[in-house]
Structures are given as structure tokens and as C-alpha cells.
Design a protein around this motif. Structure first.
Motif, mmCIF file in Angstrom:
data_model
loop_
_atom_site.group_PDB
_atom_site.id
_atom_site.type_symbol
_atom_site.label_atom_id
_atom_site.label_comp_id
_atom_site.label_asym_id
_atom_site.label_seq_id
_atom_site.Cartn_x
_atom_site.Cartn_y
_atom_site.Cartn_z
ATOM 1 N N ARG A 192 2.900 2.074 29.657
ATOM 2 C CA ARG A 192 3.123 3.477 29.299
ATOM 3 C C ARG A 192 1.998 4.029 28.422
ATOM 4 N NH1 ARG A 192 7.727 5.798 31.551
ATOM 5 N NH2 ARG A 192 6.783 7.555 30.451
ATOM 6 N N ASP A 193 1.375 3.137 27.634
ATOM 7 C CA ASP A 193 0.246 3.584 26.812
ATOM 8 C C ASP A 193 -0.894 4.086 27.684
ATOM 9 O OD1 ASP A 193 1.733 2.754 24.697
ATOM 10 O OD2 ASP A 193 0.626 0.896 24.354
ATOM 11 N N PHE A 194 -1.063 3.454 28.834
ATOM 12 C CA PHE A 194 -2.116 3.886 29.760
ATOM 13 C C PHE A 194 -1.773 5.255 30.353
ATOM 14 C CE2 PHE A 194 -3.850 3.577 34.227
ATOM 15 C CZ PHE A 194 -5.152 3.858 33.868
ATOM 16 N N TRP A 195 -0.527 5.439 30.763
ATOM 17 C CA TRP A 195 -0.111 6.708 31.345
ATOM 18 C C TRP A 195 -0.243 7.853 30.329
ATOM 19 C CZ3 TRP A 195 0.870 9.107 35.752
ATOM 20 C CH2 TRP A 195 1.615 10.293 35.739
ATOM 21 N N SER A 196 0.056 7.597 29.062
ATOM 22 C CA SER A 196 0.034 8.652 28.042
ATOM 23 C C SER A 196 -1.314 8.778 27.337
ATOM 24 C CB SER A 196 1.130 8.383 26.999
ATOM 25 O OG SER A 196 0.920 7.129 26.361
ATOM 26 N N TYR A 197 -2.328 8.054 27.790
ATOM 27 C CA TYR A 197 -3.645 8.096 27.147
ATOM 28 C C TYR A 197 -4.163 9.537 27.069
ATOM 29 C CZ TYR A 197 -8.692 7.534 26.583
ATOM 30 O OH TYR A 197 -9.989 7.637 26.154
ATOM 31 N N LEU A 243 -6.627 -2.385 30.124
ATOM 32 C CA LEU A 243 -5.937 -3.244 31.077
ATOM 33 C C LEU A 243 -5.416 -2.419 32.256
ATOM 34 C CD1 LEU A 243 -5.004 -6.155 31.588
ATOM 35 C CD2 LEU A 243 -2.887 -5.607 30.361
ATOM 36 N N GLY A 244 -4.950 -1.207 31.977
ATOM 37 C CA GLY A 244 -4.477 -0.334 33.040
ATOM 38 C C GLY A 244 -5.569 0.028 34.027
ATOM 39 N N THR A 245 -6.781 0.285 33.539
ATOM 40 C CA THR A 245 -7.877 0.640 34.451
ATOM 41 C C THR A 245 -8.203 -0.518 35.384
ATOM 42 O OG1 THR A 245 -9.620 -0.086 32.901
ATOM 43 C CG2 THR A 245 -8.876 2.199 32.733
ATOM 44 N N GLY A 290 -5.700 8.500 31.844
ATOM 45 C CA GLY A 290 -4.859 7.493 32.472
ATOM 46 C C GLY A 290 -4.033 8.082 33.601
ATOM 47 N N ARG A 291 -3.456 9.252 33.363
ATOM 48 C CA ARG A 291 -2.674 9.906 34.417
ATOM 49 C C ARG A 291 -3.565 10.259 35.606
ATOM 50 N NH1 ARG A 291 1.087 14.074 30.802
ATOM 51 N NH2 ARG A 291 1.873 12.468 29.372
ATOM 52 N N ALA A 292 -4.771 10.714 35.322
ATOM 53 C CA ALA A 292 -5.695 11.064 36.409
ATOM 54 C C ALA A 292 -6.013 9.835 37.260
ATOM 55 C CB ALA A 292 -6.976 11.674 35.835
ATOM 56 N N VAL A 293 -6.230 8.691 36.618
ATOM 57 C CA VAL A 293 -6.512 7.449 37.351
ATOM 58 C C VAL A 293 -5.326 7.067 38.221
ATOM 59 C CG1 VAL A 293 -6.913 4.969 37.095
ATOM 60 C CG2 VAL A 293 -8.166 6.580 35.664
ATOM 61 N N VAL A 294 -4.120 7.121 37.661
ATOM 62 C CA VAL A 294 -2.918 6.730 38.396
ATOM 63 C C VAL A 294 -2.674 7.662 39.575
ATOM 64 C CG1 VAL A 294 -0.405 6.560 38.251
ATOM 65 C CG2 VAL A 294 -1.821 5.572 36.445
#
Length: 423
Positions: free
Chosen positions: A394-399, A222-224, A283-287
Motif C-alpha cells: 500500500r505504501d507503493f500505491w500511496s507514494y 520493491l513495488g517498482t 506508484g499509482r501511475a506505474v500500477v
């Protein structure tokens, strides 16, 4: 920093898909120049040119989802072949129409809609098949290579198309496209079979709904989607390039620089993407990449001249490509093979809705406020939207691809499938 070419060296089938995809994009971009030009010369109407996008949107959305459902049930290699054959025939019709003494405008719209349907049905199969041609740990490098080939086609194709239109005529653009499609179709034919590993889901509304629930239920996926939609919906300034070049900077002769700058940046990003395979917090790289994209667009709106604007646009293109590489890596390393086609169809929806809405937003704000304000406000809203998404998910950020349950399960499944059967 060097582009990791390991998948090209080690996988025959990935090489075939890489060449086929590059040729496809090159030919498609040659036709991309020819079709709007032909519509405008035949009708003299800008609305007639824009209406083609409306005609293509509906089959793109419908057949993208249906093509994704088919990709999870039928032989994906056969889907690639037969949808490519359909595109060969349809592009051949465009060529014959262009060479005719009295080209028919209605035929361009009909063929355009059918071509969009064939392309939408093909893409989920290609997206779902490509990860199976490389090892699990090579997926990030394979994504970068595929993006590099696509960007080469996006950069070179329009230039070749413009030269052909000016020198030998519109019809030859379609001839070049047909030739590329024939080459790509031949490469699809010589791919080895990739049968589905387990029980498949027949295409149906229930199956499509299952894919949507799976995508929404996983916060990392969902984050992507949300990060990409936020970036494209808020910070998509392409529709404002003519006004920016002609009215803001008074340099209309440099308009082409704006159109190519983002592609140049994307090529630079993929050409120096060797580091991507050693990043695990995708996830962090995407953000972070999406935040950089929004910041570059915001600064572009206050650039003192067109050259600075083009440099900032190239930076935005590089950041967008980095974000795209890691989004694709999350998808291809974690989505089970039996769901990958349907998720590719959903991914196509996010690619379609975001830019369409973004260009509408940019145009409305520019008319109500100013071109510069539209671009800068869009970049700021992109930064805010991406940051809010990262804070919420936060799950996306910590992936972390090393510990994520879906990545671990998919890696184990790939390793088990690669083991020889026990006696």
C-alpha cells in the motif's frame, strides 16, 4: 501532451548524454541484426543463435552488480569512457572477423560475452550520472527524453541493419556500430566532472549486499521491481510472434509489423509525455500503466486479425513506456547518490530475469496449450500479479513525490549542493 524538452534546452551535459545514448542504441541494434544472422549463416543452427544469449547472460548478471558497486565509488564519467573504449575495440574485432575469408564462430561467442560485460559495467554509471545533469523537478522529463532516444534507436537500427546485411554485407553493420561508439565516447569525454559528493563505498560483496538490503527494505522501490517482473514474467509474448504471424494469422510476411508495433507505441507515449512532469502519485501511475499493459496483451491473444493484434501491441508498448518513465522517476528522485550505482545494477537484474523467464513461460504454455491461450493467459496473470502487488504494498500505491520522505530528503540534498558556499 507535448514532449517536455526543457532538460535538453537547459542542460549541456544532459544533451551530451541524450545524443550519446541514442547513438549507442542505434549502433547496438544494427549489430543486433548482424550477429544472429552471421551465426546462422556460419552454422545453420538455431541453437547456435540462441546459445549466444546464454553466453551473454552470466557476465550481464555478474558485471551488472559489480559495475553498480564500482559506479558508487569511482568516477562515473571515467567508467563511461573506458567501458565505451572497450566496446569500440570489441566491436572492431567483430568487424575484422566478419570481413575475414573464414570468420571464426568461437570468436563471436568470446567477444559477445566480453561485450556484455563491458555494457553491463557501463549502464549503472550512466543511470546514476544522468539525474545529476538536470534539476530534481526535471527528472521525469529527462527520463521521457532518454526513453524517446532509446526507442528511436530500437526502431531505426534493425531496419538499417537489415538493409546493410542485404546490400553490402555483415561487416559493414559492425563498422556503423563502431562509428557510433566513437561518437558517443567523444561525447562522454567532453562531459564535465561529477565527483562523488561524500564518502564512497569501495566495491565489495558487503557493499552489494548493502544495496540489496536497501532496495528490499524500501517498499516503494520493491513495488517498482515486482510490478516490472510480474509484467515481463507473465506477459512477454515476443517469442511467439513467428508462430502468431505464420500459424495463427497465416500472414508470415507481416511478422515485422509485430516486432515494431510495441516500439511504435512506446515512441508515441514518450512523444506525448509532457503531462508526466505534473503527476506526483508515481506508484499509482506505474500500477495503472502495468494493468493496461496486461489487458492489452490479453486482448491481443484473441485479436481477430494481425492488424488488430499489432494495434493492441502498440497500446501495450505505450503502457509499458509510461510505467518505465515513472519507475525511473521514483528511482532517480529518491535514491541517494551514494547508492544509485548499486541500485542501478539491481535494476538491471530485474530487467534481465523478467523477460528471460517470460519468454520461457510463453513458449512452454504455447506448446502445452496454444499460442493464443499462452498470450491471453499471460496478460490475465499480469493483471492479477500487478493488482496483488499494489494491494500488498500500500505504501507503493500511496507514494507521493511531494511528501515521500526519501524524495523530500533527496530534493533538499540537491538544493543544498546547488547553493554557493558561505564565506
Amino acid at each position: 501532451m507535448r514532449l517536455d524538452t526543457t532538460p535538453l534546452r537547459e542542460s549541456r551535459d544532459f544533451r551530451l548524454l541524450f545524443v550519446a545514448g541514442t547513438v549507442f542504441y542505434f549502433g547496438a541494434m544494427v549489430s543486433y541484426v548482424a550477429i544472429p544472422y552471421q551465426l546462422y549463416t556460419e552454422t545453420g543452427s538455431n541453437f547456435a543463435v540462441g546459445a549466444l544469449g546464454i553466453v551473454e547472460l552470466v557476465p550481464l548478471l555478474f558485471f551488472g552488480l559489480y559495475g553498480g558497486a564500482l559506479a558508487d565509488h569511482v568516477d562515473r564519467r571515467r567508467m563511461l569512457i573506458w567501458t565505451a573504449v572497450a566496446q569500440v575495440v570489441l566491436t572492431g574485432v567483430l568487424a575484422a572477423n566478419a570481413f575475414a575469408e573464414d570468420p571464426q564462430v568461437w570468436l563471436i561467442y568470446v567477444v559477445g560475452g566480453l561485450h556484455a560485460a563491458a555494457s553491463a559495467m557501463q549502464r549503472p554509471s550512466k543511470e546514476a550520472l544522468e539525474p545529476r545533469t538536470v534539476r530534481h523537478d526535471q527528472i521525469a522529463a529527462a527520463n521521457a527524453l532518454s526513453s524517446f532516444g532509446m526507442q528511436i534507436g530500437l526502431l531505426v537500427g534493425p531496419a538499417v541493419g537489415g538493409l546493410l546485411v542485404a546490400s553490402v554485407g555483415i561487416g559493414w553493420c559492425f563498422v556503423v556500430d563502431v562509428s557510433g561508439l566513437l561518437v558517443a565516447t567523444t561525447l562522454f569525454v567532453v562531459l564535465r566532472p561529477y565527483p562523488h559528493a561524500g564518502e564512497t563505498t569501495p566495491p565489495s560483496l558487503q557493499g552489494i549486499g548493502e544495496g540489496i538490503r536497501y532496495a528490499v527494505g524500501r517498499r516503494d522501490l520493491l513495488g517498482t521491481y515486482l510490478v516490472d517482473i510480474a509484467a515481463m514474467l507473465m506477459a512477454m509474448p515476443v517469442v511467439l510472434f513467428p508462430a502468431l504471424a505464420a500459424d495463427v494469422f497465416a500472414r508470415p510476411e507481416l511478422l515485422g509489423m509485430l516486432y515494431s508495433a510495441e516500439t511504435v507505441g512506446a515512441i508515441a507515449a514518450t512523444a506525448t509525455s509532457g503531462w508526466a512532469s505534473r503527476v506526483h502519485h508515481h506508484g499509482r501511475a506505474v500500477v495503472i500503466a502495468a494493468l493496461c499493459y496486461g489487458a492489452a496483451i490479453a486482448l491481443m491473444g484473441v485479436a481477430p486479425n494481425l492488424y488488430v493484434a499489432a494495434v493492441l501491441l502498440a497500446c501495450a508498448g505505450a503502457a509499458d513506456m509510461v510505467s518505465g518513465i515513472f519507475r525511473s522517476t521514483i528511482w532517480n528522485q529518491t535514491i541517494p547518490d551514494g547508492m544509485r550505482g548499486r541500485l542501478a545494477g539491481i535494476e538491471m537484474l530485474s530487467y534481465s530475469v523478467g523477460p528471460l523467464g517470460g519468454q520461457t513461460r510463453a513458449g512452454l504454455v504455447a506448446d502445452a496449450w496454444s499460442v493464443r491461450a499462452s498470450i491471453t493467459s499471460g496478460g490475465i496473470l499480469c493483471v492479477v500479479g500487478v493488482a496483488a502487488t499494489a494491494a500488498w504494498l500500500r505504501d507503493f500505491w500511496s507514494y507521493d513525490s511531494r511528501t515521500d520522505e526519501h524524495a523530500v530528503a533527496e530534493r533538499a540534498a540537491r538544493e543544498a549542493a546547488a547553493q554557493p558556499p558561505q564565506p
